[in-house]
Design a protein around this motif. Structure first.
Motif, mmCIF file in Angstrom:
data_model
loop_
_atom_site.group_PDB
_atom_site.id
_atom_site.type_symbol
_atom_site.label_atom_id
_atom_site.label_comp_id
_atom_site.label_asym_id
_atom_site.label_seq_id
_atom_site.Cartn_x
_atom_site.Cartn_y
_atom_site.Cartn_z
ATOM 1 N N SER A 11 -4.588 -2.472 -2.940
ATOM 2 C CA SER A 11 -4.181 -3.802 -2.475
ATOM 3 C C SER A 11 -5.318 -4.801 -2.623
ATOM 4 N N MET B 201 -3.257 -8.896 3.640
ATOM 5 C CA MET B 201 -4.413 -9.104 2.772
ATOM 6 C C MET B 201 -4.026 -10.228 1.821
ATOM 7 N N ASP C 123 -4.676 -0.379 8.521
ATOM 8 C CA ASP C 123 -6.035 -0.385 9.032
ATOM 9 C C ASP C 123 -6.117 0.516 10.254
ATOM 10 N N ALA D 22 -3.971 4.419 -2.715
ATOM 11 C CA ALA D 22 -4.756 4.659 -1.498
ATOM 12 C C ALA D 22 -5.245 6.103 -1.516
ATOM 13 N N LYS E 223 0.838 -1.201 0.000
ATOM 14 C CA LYS E 223 0.000 0.000 0.000
ATOM 15 C C LYS E 223 0.875 1.254 0.000
ATOM 16 N N GLY F 218 -1.718 -4.092 3.672
ATOM 17 C CA GLY F 218 -2.651 -2.986 3.856
ATOM 18 C C GLY F 218 -2.429 -2.375 5.220
ATOM 19 N N GLY G 282 -8.839 -10.393 4.890
ATOM 20 C CA GLY G 282 -8.071 -9.321 5.523
ATOM 21 C C GLY G 282 -8.031 -9.538 7.019
ATOM 22 N N SER H 149 -7.082 0.684 1.803
ATOM 23 C CA SER H 149 -6.143 -0.199 1.086
ATOM 24 C C SER H 149 -6.780 -0.646 -0.222
ATOM 25 N N SER I 18 -9.341 -0.273 7.290
ATOM 26 C CA SER I 18 -8.836 -0.169 5.922
ATOM 27 C C SER I 18 -8.152 -1.410 5.362
ATOM 28 N N VAL I 19 -7.974 -2.457 6.165
ATOM 29 C CA VAL I 19 -7.651 -3.784 5.643
ATOM 30 C C VAL I 19 -8.946 -4.556 5.391
#
Length: 480
Positions: A160, A226, A176, A126, A81, A174, A192, A157, A180-181
């Protein structure tokens, strides 16, 4: 010739390369050719690094030819990412202010994966500094969801998740800070995993005060794997986890056998299932698919499933305030004065707001209340299952739907199931739960008690065994 191998998981690829059945260079070259075919449609990679990837693959093959021991990811390609620093490789964080930024250091996770002989394909797109649940930024085209090119892959992410779903890599990194994962994992039909806070050390991302924007989200951010299978995520965790003096939040990990965790048999677990936390507007298809997936834990895995909500009220406003609190407002406002219209509008709006100290302290109090609600709740349950997101993938160029199941909601309401576990730092994963009637992925979130990462991986793998997902992939309409 090598195309079918690109659909294999990373664990299998590493063994094939280690055993000499295929070379790292052959896999890397085939991967790059697939990227050339699909990337113009998907826009997952903002900074591909084919020359670096081929050089790293050549080095892996040379090690094997000498009889040297290869690392656990021998020659396996991975994506990074663009918020995660890579030494000598441009890391823009999706911002015009960093469009030419080349870090001096790899982030710890990149450092550890490269030490395991993985091959870096490049950086994935991103949103600007990660301040969004989708993938738009001022520098690059928005990534598209391979299941439907008109839809978002989620974020932050975004690239990704899209790269994994498009089978352009078997592994991706990724980050988070509020889901965000898990968000792109759910929208893209991949796996994820956000480990407990501190399991995976971060530096320089979120930790280096020299870089406004890049240095934000210190107590919320996690970096996570991920992947397309649970065992691949466990393999990545076995390499990335463990303390580092550069991250004051990092903790020892000797209590987890990462590689064994997916094989752990599930004892008769007590699982709470909450379809809406008691306040979230949830798309009816999401509710139906996730409810059916949750029921399989009782019907086929022998778990005791109980409908129960954790008992806290909507903490969305507190999350936004905590993000602002952990941003370098002085540095980013200076950046805003210089970049102006080149910055993302929602980020500018956050920076222009006159934040009050009481807003921040109220947010801290809310985080404490959510954390206390959850540890008390988790005393009664081994796991909590929820939807990962309140909606299926929605059209590009939106921050989020403003109507869900007939209710008017905030544009970030669809993220309501994710960020509470950044407040608490609990382990949480998104597994593919099924598809909508139109063929779009829906994610199921599995949340564990504080530090019970192994059980989250075990439950994820158990669900994967009864409802496999890796053979499902997008049709790639219009893509070679």
């Amino acid at each position: 010739m090598f195309d079918p191998l690109l659909d294999e998981d990373a664990t299998t690829l590493a063994k094939l390369i280690r055993d000499g059945e295929v070379s790292a260079r052959e896999i890397t070259q085939a991967t790059l050719e697939r990227m050339e075919q699909r990337e113009p449609h998907i826009h997952a990679f903002c900074t591909p690094t084919p020359d670096i990837a081929l050089a790293q693959a050549k080095s892996v093959d040379a090690k094997r030819a000498r009889g040297d021991t290869l690392g656990a990811l021998a020659g396996v390609p991975f994506a990074v990412k663009d918020l995660i620093c890579t030494a000598g490789v441009k890391t823009t964080s999706g911002s015009v202010a960093y469009k030419d930024f080349i870090p001096e250091d790899d982030d710890i996770t990149v450092e550890r994966l490269l030490a395991a002989d993985a091959v870096m394909l490049g950086k994935t797109t991103a949103p600007e500094f990660g301040y969004s649940g989708v993938g738009h930024n001022p520098l690059f085209p928005s990534p598209r969801n391979p299941w439907d090119l008109n839809m978002t892959p989620g974020g932050s992410s975004a690239g990704s998740g899209a790269a994994l779903a498009a089978r352009m890599c078997p592994l991706a990194l990724g980050s988070d800070g509020g889901g965000s994962v898990r968000i792109p994992a759910a929208h893209c039909g991949v796996y994820g995993f956000k480990a407990s806070m501190g399991r995976v050390p971060l530096w320089p991302g979120c930790r280096d005060e020299r870089y406004p924007g890049v240095s934000s989200w210190e107590s919320l951010e996690h970096i996570g794997p991920m992947t397309r299978t649970v065992r691949d995520a466990a393999l990545m965790m076995s390499l990335m986890a463990g303390p580092d003096m550069r991250d004051r939040h990092s903790i020892p990990c000797s209590d987890v056998d990462w590689l064994a965790a997916p094989e752990m048999p599930l004892r008769k677990l007590r699982i709470a299932f909450s379809a809406d936390f008691g306040y979230v507007a949830v798309d009816p298809e999401v509710r139906k698919v996730v409810s059916a997936a949750a029921e399989r834990f009782a019907r086929e895995l022998g778990c005791e499933l109980e409908l129960a909500d954790p008992g806290f009220s909507d903490p969305g406003a507190a999350f936004g305030a905590l993000v602002a609190l952990e941003s370098d407002l002085t540095g980013m406002r200076k950046m805003m004065s210089e970049q102006g219209e080149n910055m993302s509008p929602h980020l500018v709006a956050m920076l222009q707001r006159e934040w009050r100290a009481e807003t921040f302290t109220d947010a801290i109090a809310t985080r404490k209340a959510v954390s206390n609600s959850l540890w008390r709740f988790m005393q009664r349950y081994d796991l909590l299952i929820t939807p990962t997101l309140a909606t299926p993938p929605f059209p590009l160029n939106m921050q989020g739907p403003e109507i869900i199941d007939g209710r008017m909601v905030r544009s970030d309401h669809w993220l309501s199931f994710c960020f509470p576990f950044n407040f608490t730092g609990q382990p949480a994963a998104s597994v593919p739960a099924g598809l909508t009637a139109s063929g779009l992925p829906i994610g199921l979130q599995i949340v564990g008690r504080h530090l019970d990462d192994a059980l989250v991986l075990a439950a994820s793998a158990a669900f994967e065994r009864i409802q496999p997902w890796n053979h499902h992939q997008p049709a790639f309409t219009g893509i070679a």
